[in-house]
Design an enzyme around this catalytic site. Structure first.
Site, PDB file in Angstrom:
ATOM      1  N   LYS A  34       0.916  -1.031  -0.008  1.00 42.78           N
ATOM      2  CA  LYS A  34       0.116   0.235  -0.106  1.00 42.78           C
ATOM      3  C   LYS A  34       0.806   1.165   0.023  1.00 42.78           C
ATOM      4  O   LYS A  34       0.752   2.294  -0.599  1.00 42.78           O
ATOM      5  CB  LYS A  34      -0.845   0.009   1.144  1.00 42.78           C
ATOM      6  CG  LYS A  34      -1.661   1.415   1.672  1.00 42.78           C
ATOM      7  CD  LYS A  34      -2.428   1.259   2.808  1.00 42.78           C
ATOM      8  CE  LYS A  34      -1.655   1.604   4.294  1.00 42.78           C
ATOM      9  NZ  LYS A  34      -1.594   2.972   4.648  1.00 42.78           N
ATOM     10  N   ASN A  35       1.762   1.240   0.845  1.00 38.85           N
ATOM     11  CA  ASN A  35       2.527   2.522   0.923  1.00 38.85           C
ATOM     12  C   ASN A  35       3.576   2.874  -0.096  1.00 38.85           C
ATOM     13  O   ASN A  35       4.122   4.068  -0.168  1.00 38.85           O
ATOM     14  CB  ASN A  35       3.315   2.576   2.454  1.00 38.85           C
ATOM     15  CG  ASN A  35       2.123   2.726   3.546  1.00 38.85           C
ATOM     16  OD1 ASN A  35       1.158   3.085   3.283  1.00 38.85           O
ATOM     17  ND2 ASN A  35       2.611   2.584   4.945  1.00 38.85           N
ATOM     18  N   ARG A 104      -4.023  10.748   3.845  1.00 39.09           N
ATOM     19  CA  ARG A 104      -2.637  11.795   4.176  1.00 39.09           C
ATOM     20  C   ARG A 104      -1.557  11.465   3.119  1.00 39.09           C
ATOM     21  O   ARG A 104      -0.978  12.436   2.876  1.00 39.09           O
ATOM     22  CB  ARG A 104      -2.125  10.906   5.411  1.00 39.09           C
ATOM     23  CG  ARG A 104      -1.120  11.746   6.224  1.00 39.09           C
ATOM     24  CD  ARG A 104      -0.385  10.966   7.502  1.00 39.09           C
ATOM     25  NE  ARG A 104       0.583  11.783   7.612  1.00 39.09           N
ATOM     26  CZ  ARG A 104       0.789  12.960   8.037  1.00 39.09           C
ATOM     27  NH1 ARG A 104      -0.408  13.507   8.398  1.00 39.09           N
ATOM     28  NH2 ARG A 104       1.733  13.729   8.113  1.00 39.09           N
ATOM     29  N   CYS A 128      -3.847  12.556  12.879  1.00 40.04           N
ATOM     30  CA  CYS A 128      -4.698  11.511  12.731  1.00 40.04           C
ATOM     31  C   CYS A 128      -4.771  10.598  14.037  1.00 40.04           C
ATOM     32  O   CYS A 128      -4.168  11.047  15.202  1.00 40.04           O
ATOM     33  CB  CYS A 128      -4.316  10.498  11.615  1.00 40.04           C
ATOM     34  SG  CYS A 128      -2.875   9.299  11.765  1.00 40.04           S
ATOM     35  N   ARG A 133       1.444  13.957  13.608  1.00 41.53           N
ATOM     36  CA  ARG A 133       2.092  13.551  12.220  1.00 41.53           C
ATOM     37  C   ARG A 133       2.168  14.921  11.454  1.00 41.53           C
ATOM     38  O   ARG A 133       1.686  15.211  10.434  1.00 41.53           O
ATOM     39  CB  ARG A 133       1.355  12.653  11.460  1.00 41.53           C
ATOM     40  CG  ARG A 133       0.898  11.389  11.994  1.00 41.53           C
ATOM     41  CD  ARG A 133       0.181  10.238  11.580  1.00 41.53           C
ATOM     42  NE  ARG A 133       1.165   9.810  10.575  1.00 41.53           N
ATOM     43  CZ  ARG A 133       0.576   8.779   9.205  1.00 41.53           C
ATOM     44  NH1 ARG A 133      -0.649   8.474   9.466  1.00 41.53           N
ATOM     45  NH2 ARG A 133       1.493   8.447   8.506  1.00 41.53           N
ATOM     46  N   ASP A 320       4.069  -0.195  12.187  1.00 44.69           N
ATOM     47  CA  ASP A 320       2.860  -0.812  11.503  1.00 44.69           C
ATOM     48  C   ASP A 320       2.633  -2.179  11.938  1.00 44.69           C
ATOM     49  O   ASP A 320       1.601  -2.608  11.588  1.00 44.69           O
ATOM     50  CB  ASP A 320       2.905  -0.695  10.119  1.00 44.69           C
ATOM     51  CG  ASP A 320       2.861   1.248   9.599  1.00 44.69           C
ATOM     52  OD1 ASP A 320       2.487   1.770  10.584  1.00 44.69           O
ATOM     53  OD2 ASP A 320       3.440   1.239   8.862  1.00 44.69           O
ATOM     54  N   ARG A 412      -8.770  -0.122   4.200  1.00 45.03           N
ATOM     55  CA  ARG A 412      -7.728   0.841   3.956  1.00 45.03           C
ATOM     56  C   ARG A 412      -6.484   0.101   3.387  1.00 45.03           C
ATOM     57  O   ARG A 412      -5.964   0.526   2.336  1.00 45.03           O
ATOM     58  CB  ARG A 412      -7.409   1.863   4.759  1.00 45.03           C
ATOM     59  CG  ARG A 412      -8.535   2.913   5.101  1.00 45.03           C
ATOM     60  CD  ARG A 412      -8.220   3.815   5.920  1.00 45.03           C
ATOM     61  NE  ARG A 412      -7.254   4.647   5.386  1.00 45.03           N
ATOM     62  CZ  ARG A 412      -6.571   5.883   5.922  1.00 45.03           C
ATOM     63  NH1 ARG A 412      -7.255   6.220   6.932  1.00 45.03           N
ATOM     64  NH2 ARG A 412      -5.842   6.380   5.126  1.00 45.03           N
TER      65      ARG A 412
HETATM   66  N1  EPU Z   1       7.611  13.669  11.809  1.00 42.93           N
HETATM   67  C1  EPU Z   1       8.061  14.660  12.471  1.00 42.93           C
HETATM   68  N2  EPU Z   1       8.197  15.732  11.517  1.00 42.93           N
HETATM   69  C2  EPU Z   1       7.854  15.681  10.200  1.00 42.93           C
HETATM   70  C3  EPU Z   1       7.397  14.308   9.618  1.00 42.93           C
HETATM   71  C4  EPU Z   1       7.554  13.357  10.668  1.00 42.93           C
HETATM   72  O1  EPU Z   1       8.276  14.744  13.629  1.00 42.93           O
HETATM   73  O2  EPU Z   1       8.158  16.556   9.531  1.00 42.93           O
HETATM   74  C5  EPU Z   1       7.440  12.232  12.702  1.00 42.93           C
HETATM   75  C6  EPU Z   1       6.200  11.891  12.827  1.00 42.93           C
HETATM   76  O3  EPU Z   1       5.350  12.563  13.816  1.00 42.93           O
HETATM   77  C7  EPU Z   1       6.339  10.370  13.318  1.00 42.93           C
HETATM   78  C8  EPU Z   1       7.714   9.811  12.653  1.00 42.93           C
HETATM   79  O4  EPU Z   1       8.159  11.247  12.355  1.00 42.93           O
HETATM   80  O5  EPU Z   1       6.670  10.189  14.648  1.00 42.93           O
HETATM   81  C9  EPU Z   1       7.285   9.129  11.542  1.00 42.93           C
HETATM   82  O6  EPU Z   1       6.887   9.853  10.244  1.00 42.93           O
HETATM   83  P1  EPU Z   1       6.834   9.503   8.977  1.00 42.93           P
HETATM   84  O7  EPU Z   1       6.905  10.830   8.067  1.00 42.93           O
HETATM   85  O8  EPU Z   1       8.017   8.508   8.576  1.00 42.93           O
HETATM   86  O9  EPU Z   1       5.533   8.836   8.535  1.00 42.93           O
HETATM   87  P2  EPU Z   1       4.717   8.984   7.120  1.00 42.93           P
HETATM   88  O10 EPU Z   1       5.613   9.053   5.813  1.00 42.93           O
HETATM   89  O11 EPU Z   1       3.593  10.076   7.557  1.00 42.93           O
HETATM   90  C10 EPU Z   1       4.670   6.519   6.463  1.00 42.93           C
HETATM   91  C11 EPU Z   1       3.555   5.352   6.348  1.00 42.93           C
HETATM   92  C12 EPU Z   1       2.814   4.936   7.640  1.00 42.93           C
HETATM   93  C13 EPU Z   1       4.173   4.688   8.608  1.00 42.93           C
HETATM   94  C14 EPU Z   1       5.196   5.617   8.821  1.00 42.93           C
HETATM   95  C15 EPU Z   1       6.477   4.978   9.500  1.00 42.93           C
HETATM   96  C16 EPU Z   1       2.459   5.863   4.191  1.00 42.93           C
HETATM   97  C17 EPU Z   1       1.550   6.488   3.522  1.00 42.93           C
HETATM   98  N3  EPU Z   1       2.407   5.975   5.561  1.00 42.93           N
HETATM   99  O12 EPU Z   1       4.003   7.490   7.099  1.00 42.93           O
HETATM  100  O13 EPU Z   1       2.074   3.753   7.463  1.00 42.93           O
HETATM  101  O14 EPU Z   1       3.707   4.330  10.057  1.00 42.93           O
HETATM  102  O15 EPU Z   1       5.618   6.014   7.506  1.00 42.93           O
HETATM  103  O16 EPU Z   1       7.042   3.922   8.902  1.00 42.93           O
HETATM  104  O17 EPU Z   1       3.756   5.734   3.549  1.00 42.93           O
HETATM  105  C18 EPU Z   1       0.175   2.539   8.008  1.00 42.93           C
HETATM  106  O18 EPU Z   1       0.394   2.068   6.789  1.00 42.93           O
HETATM  107  O19 EPU Z   1      -0.698   2.126   8.807  1.00 42.93           O
HETATM  108  C19 EPU Z   1       0.886   3.910   8.264  1.00 42.93           C
HETATM  109  C20 EPU Z   1       0.544   4.645   9.461  1.00 42.93           C
END
Ligand code: EPU
Length: 433
Positions: A34-35, A104, A128, A133, A320, A412
């Site tokens: 998915k991601n 997101r 969320c 996030r 995850d 999802r």
């Molecule tokens: N963070 C910050 N500042 C930022 C961005 C992120 O502090 O500007 C923090 C976040 O608050 C969080 C951590 O960094 O604590 C990780 O966030 P990240 O940005 O890496 O996550 P994401 O890109 O929003 C993706 C996956 C998530 C998965 C995370 C971590 C997608 C669409 N989503 O999210 O997937 O948990 O990476 O591996 O790629 C899921 O599939 O259930 C899911 C939540």
């Protein structure tokens, strides 16, 4: 009286009725990630030629991303697991708030829109259920590449100043290895003028998958999958045919844990073992035998013992899979300590597992899980995607029939989960409420 009314309402909602205690057997198929698929779809904004992806999972999030891209003028055609995306007549740079808020990953379209069209207006996705996030790292990266970025009234407006229509290569050091920020910056930097570097980049396999797709579209990216990524900007990208999305490591991990919690031997395929190293190590530590067989893994669980986990960015144990692993530990021998270090609010499944008889003490973002010999059935709700998967696993092992609601989350991210598990011997029925 009030309690009875609440319980009867619970089962009127769409739910899975899982008759627990049955072993699984045979082979279970893992869909595309998915991601990865979500971000690869946004990468198609970077060229006017068609980008064809295969092994795309059938998920509501993928359908949501199709709608978002169509709202920008992308032509999307979908057949089975194949999606062709053609951005030859983009007519918008502002995906609608309702769509971005519900998905997101669509915020990540800001990078390719800016890189390709020089302008983007994307609503902030907001917090969320699992945490705040923020997207500050995405924005900091775009600014470093020369974009003017303004956040007002919940909308992020990014543009390339002056008459130039290209961003400038830059050295970017991320404060934290954010997956989304790394992907956003990668997609913006591929069409920039000059060389960019991302230090402290996210190393998740999905980032590597994105870099591989972009390279097959003519980009010049090296180092993806490691902490330092180098991007040599090119003037334009071309389309590509038949690009396969990597197998979903989180779905694969969920199925391995389904086998472990039901103490069943199961073949899970396709799997790229290096994408799951930390998870496979923990499964071995708790008493499972794992064998690589062809392009899959066969798991044979032993007497499951408690082990501790702490979630971390890749290559550490993935957040995850924290909730599904907690379901497994709820039935292990001994006490395990599960620490969530990525999200501040990803422990909502604890209360639901307790409803099924799990013995868990929560201290902030750490759960101390004392294994019990068996879980009991109950109506439970999955509060987010992975919490729902944890409830399904708990239901597979419980005595009696567990009703799992919160299916909008499950759908999802898990492609036909009940059909896949049922084919392997699980007894699950979907009730649409
Ligand atoms: N963070 C910050 N500042 C930022 C961005 C992120 O502090 O500007 C923090 C976040 O608050 C969080 C951590 O960094 O604590 C990780 O966030 P990240 O940005 O890496 O996550 P994401 O890109 O929003 C993706 C996956 C998530 C998965 C995370 C971590 C997608 C669409 N989503 O999210 O997937 O948990 O990476 O591996 O790629 C899921 O599939 O259930 C899911 C939540």
């Amino acid at each position: 009286m009030v309690v009875a009314a609440a319980a009867s309402q619970e089962i009127l909602k769409p739910h899975l009725a899982i008759d627990g205690g049955h072993s699984l057997r045979g082979e279970i198929r893992v869909s595309g990630a998915k991601n990865s698929a979500l971000v690869l779809m946004t990468a198609a904004l970077l060229t006017e030629e068609p980008v064809e992806l295969c092994n795309v999972p059938a998920l509501t999030d993928i359908a949501g991303m199709c709608s978002i891209l169509e709202s920008l003028g992308m032509r999307v055609s979908r057949r089975d697991d194949r999606i062709t995306l053609t951005a030859d007549a983009l007519n918008g740079t502002e995906p609608p708030y309702e769509l971005v808020n519900s998905l997101r990953a669509s915020f990540f379209s800001i990078g390719p829109l800016l890189g390709r069209l020089g302008h983007a207006r994307v609503p902030l996705p907001g917090g969320c259920r699992i945490g705040a996030r923020p997207v500050v790292e995405h924005i900091r990266g775009l600014k470093a590449l020369g974009a003017v970025v303004d956040v007002r009234h919940g909308i992020v407006t990014a543009s390339i100043p002056g008459r130039r229509n290209r961003l400038n290569g830059a050295q970017i050091v991320l404060d934290c290895p954010s997956v989304g920020a790394t992907e956003t910056i990668l997609m913006a930097a591929v069409l920039a003028d000059g060389v960019s570097t991302i230090e402290n980049a996210a190393q998740e396999p999905e980032v590597q998958d994105l870099a591989n797709l972009l390279n097959s579209m003519g980009a010049k990216i090296s180092g993806a999958g490691g902490p330092l990524i180098t991007i040599e900007g090119v003037a334009q990208l071309h389309g590509c045919r038949n690009y396969p999305v990597i197998p979903d490591r989180i779905e694969a991990g969920t199925f391995l844990m389904a086998a472990a919690i039901t103490r069943s031997t199961l073949h899970v395929t396709p799997v790229i073992p290096e994408h799951l190293s930390a998870v496979l190590q923990k499964l071995r530590d708790c008493g499972c035998v794992l064998e690589v067989n062809g392009d899959g893994l066969t798991i044979t669980p032993g007497d499951i013992q408690a082990v501790d986990i702490t979630t971390q960015p890749f290559p550490g144990f993935p957040t995850d899979l924290q909730a599904p692993f907690m379901a497994l530990m709820a039935t292990a021998k001994g006490t395990s300590v599960i620490s969530e270090k990525i999200y501040e609010n990803r422990m909502q499944h604890v209360g639901e597992l307790q409803r099924m008889g799990a013995s868990i003490r929560l201290e902030g973002s750490t759960a101390i899980v004392e294994g019990v010999p068996f879980l009991g059935s109950a109506p439970v709700t999955g509060s987010d995607l992975r919490a729902s998967a944890a409830m399904v696993l708990a239901g597979l092992s419980a005595n009696g029939t567990t009703q799992v609601s919160g299916l909008k989350h499950l759908d999802r991210g898990y492609d036909n989960i009940e059909a896949k598990l049922t084919r392997c011997g699980a007894r699950i029925n979907r009730h649409n409420g």
